[in-house]
Design an enzyme around this catalytic site. Structure first.
Site, mmCIF file in Angstrom:
data_model
loop_
_atom_site.group_PDB
_atom_site.id
_atom_site.type_symbol
_atom_site.label_atom_id
_atom_site.label_comp_id
_atom_site.label_asym_id
_atom_site.label_seq_id
_atom_site.Cartn_x
_atom_site.Cartn_y
_atom_site.Cartn_z
ATOM 1 N N LYS A 177 0.815 -1.214 0.000
ATOM 2 C CA LYS A 177 0.000 0.000 0.000
ATOM 3 C C LYS A 177 0.850 1.267 0.000
ATOM 4 C CE LYS A 177 -4.224 -2.012 1.887
ATOM 5 N NZ LYS A 177 -3.808 -3.406 2.166
HETATM 6 C C1 LIG Z 1 -4.489 -4.542 1.570
HETATM 7 C C2 LIG Z 1 -3.745 -5.822 1.590
HETATM 8 C C3 LIG Z 1 -4.104 -6.932 0.780
HETATM 9 C C4 LIG Z 1 -5.331 -6.913 -0.098
HETATM 10 O O1 LIG Z 1 -5.177 -6.086 -1.230
HETATM 11 P P1 LIG Z 1 -6.456 -5.671 -2.076
HETATM 12 O O2 LIG Z 1 -5.966 -4.658 -3.041
HETATM 13 O O3 LIG Z 1 -7.439 -5.089 -1.096
HETATM 14 O O4 LIG Z 1 -6.984 -6.890 -2.725
HETATM 15 C C5 LIG Z 1 -3.318 -8.062 0.806
HETATM 16 N N1 LIG Z 1 -2.238 -8.145 1.613
HETATM 17 C C6 LIG Z 1 -1.869 -7.119 2.412
HETATM 18 C C7 LIG Z 1 -0.690 -7.295 3.287
HETATM 19 C C8 LIG Z 1 -2.588 -5.921 2.440
HETATM 20 O O5 LIG Z 1 -2.219 -4.924 3.249
#
Ligand SMILES: *Cc1c(COP(=O)(O)O)cnc(C)c1O
Length: 433
Positions: A107
């Protein structure tokens, strides 16, 4: 470029409007009117380009009409101050490590990009201070706070439930200072979310200050995630391993995989995708039955994927005009229980010496089970295992070292403002800022 809403009612929005609004007024998600194909020569020579160079070409296809090249290049290069390498795990399976950023999860890419894009628009238009509100149960708050740290013209308020987030997570957004204010709400995550929603709906508040959200469905957070799919392809091609590439994405709200599907539409030669779910198997069921049925989310050890009604499903559906056959020809699914996730972390460590986090474990396992003999698999390792230290250590029976930059946060002094869950208090606080 203009953006339309997947619900088709809201008027088209400019990039800036789509970024500031996040969600369209008709509650649909914004989609770019056009997804540009990248030229064949780009893919023929992609392995000679660096991650930043590749990302800049991809960014131009999305944002080139709205942001001048020099500015866009700076946004891209500043965002990608860290690498997203592919690392070999076993014979035909590679890990695309997305945890080398400031908060050790993928993210960081979207949050850093969005912060710089908003900062860019603010400088251009000389508008007053923008207040970003974000409610968090842990990880989103840290990525957004660190992404926006020190970005001019923006102040971030992270609302989090008192006593409900881990010390490591809390330290990542309460120790920063500068333009980041942590607000410790006497309530649960839903109370934080409700405060943020009420703030966006409050007329008086919105007349006085400019509010925006940094939600993960925002186009400025979501589209830049395509960058690392292209880089993964380039780095695999460099080694002569890019034919029949299968990319597996641990998925919750489906933003990450959707960015990969956008890359595919732009011509990126990925053979097919796998969406790996934990026990929250809504998409898995959709692939099997053609029926999308949301469910209340189930708590799992891969908690960033505990989503019972994935928002970005609307984008996947729109991208393929709702055609179930096309969707199933490009994407297959997988779903794993906590027990299976634990077992996968253990066997992967024993067999390969590679430590998976619980989310990446779903990705690795789906490749192990579904890869054909002539295919090469890359799964997205979405977070560093140290973020889930206790869970991982008890599964693999081995210590997980906390990287220095994570330990650094924990040395900082916690600064946060206590807040009741009563909206009147939060509103008064914002009006006095
Ligand atoms: C947010 C997140 C996900 C999921 O990603 P999406 O884009 O919501 O499908 C998977 N793994 C981690 C560690 C995350 O922080």
């Amino acid at each position: 470029m203009l953006y339309y809403s997947t619900n088709g009612i809201s008027p088209l929005a400019t990039l800036r409007e789509a970024v500031v609004k996040g969600l369209a007024t008709d509650r649909g998600l914004y989609m770019p009117e056009e997804i540009k194909q990248l030229p064949k020569e780009f893919f023929d020579n992609i392995e000679r380009l660096s991650f930043q160079e590749i990302a800049f070409e991809v960014a131009k296809a999305f944002f080139g009409e709205d942001i001048e090249n020099d500015d866009l290049k700076k946004i891209v290069y500043d965002t990608l101050s860290f690498d997203c390498p592919v690392v070999k795990v076993c014979d035909n399976i590679w890990s695309l490590e997305l945890f080398h950023g400031p908060t050790l999860a993928f993210k960081d890419v979207g949050a850093r990009f969005m912060a710089r894009m908003l900062g860019h628009f603010n400088r251009k238009e000389g508008k007053e201070l923008v207040h970003v509100l974000v409610a968090t149960s842990g990880d989103t708050g840290s990525a957004v706070a660190n992404g926006f740290l020190g970005v001019e013209g923006i102040h971030v308020y992270v609302l989090y439930p008192k006593g409900k987030v881990s010390k490591i997570q809390e330290s990542q957004f309460t120790t920063l200072g500068q333009n980041i204010t942590a607000i410790e709400v006497d309530g649960v995550f839903d109370d934080c979310q409700a405060l943020v929603k009420s703030a966006f709906m409050d007329k008086e508040l919105n007349e006085h200050i400019r509010l925006t959200s940094a939600n993960s469905i925002n186009v400025a957070r979501f589209l830049p995630q395509a960058f690392y799919y292209f880089n993964a392809y380039a780095r695999m091609k460099e080694q002569g391993l890019a034919d029949n590439l299968v990319v597996c994405v641990p998925s919750g709200n489906f933003g990450n995989i959707t960015a990969g599907l956008f890359g595919h539409r732009m011509g990126l030669p990925i053979k097919r995708f796998i969406a790996a779910n934990n026990a929250n198997n809504i998409f898995y069921n959709f692939l099997k039955t053609g029926v999308y049925e949301s469910k209340p989310s189930i708590q799992t050890i891969a908690n960033a994927m505990d989503v019972g009604d994935p928002s970005n499903f609307a984008r996947v559906y729109d991208l393929y005009k709702g055609d179930h056959n096309t969707i199933t020809s490009i994407i297959s699914g997988a779903t794993y229980s906590d027990e299976q996730i634990r077992e996968t972390m253990k066997t992967c460590f024993t067999d390969n010496g590679y430590i998976l986090d619980p989310h990446g474990a779903c990705g690795y396992r789906a490749l192990k089970e579904q890869l054909l003999p002539d295919e090469t698999g890359v799964f997205l390792e979405t977070a560093h295992p140290a973020k889930f230290k206790n869970t991982v250590e008890s599964a693999i029976n081995h210590t997980v070292t906390i990287p220095a930059r994570l330990a650094e946060f924990m040395k900082g002094t916690k600064q946060s403002i206590p807040m009741s869950k009563d909206f009147a208090d939060f509103k008064a606080f914002l009006l006095n800022e």
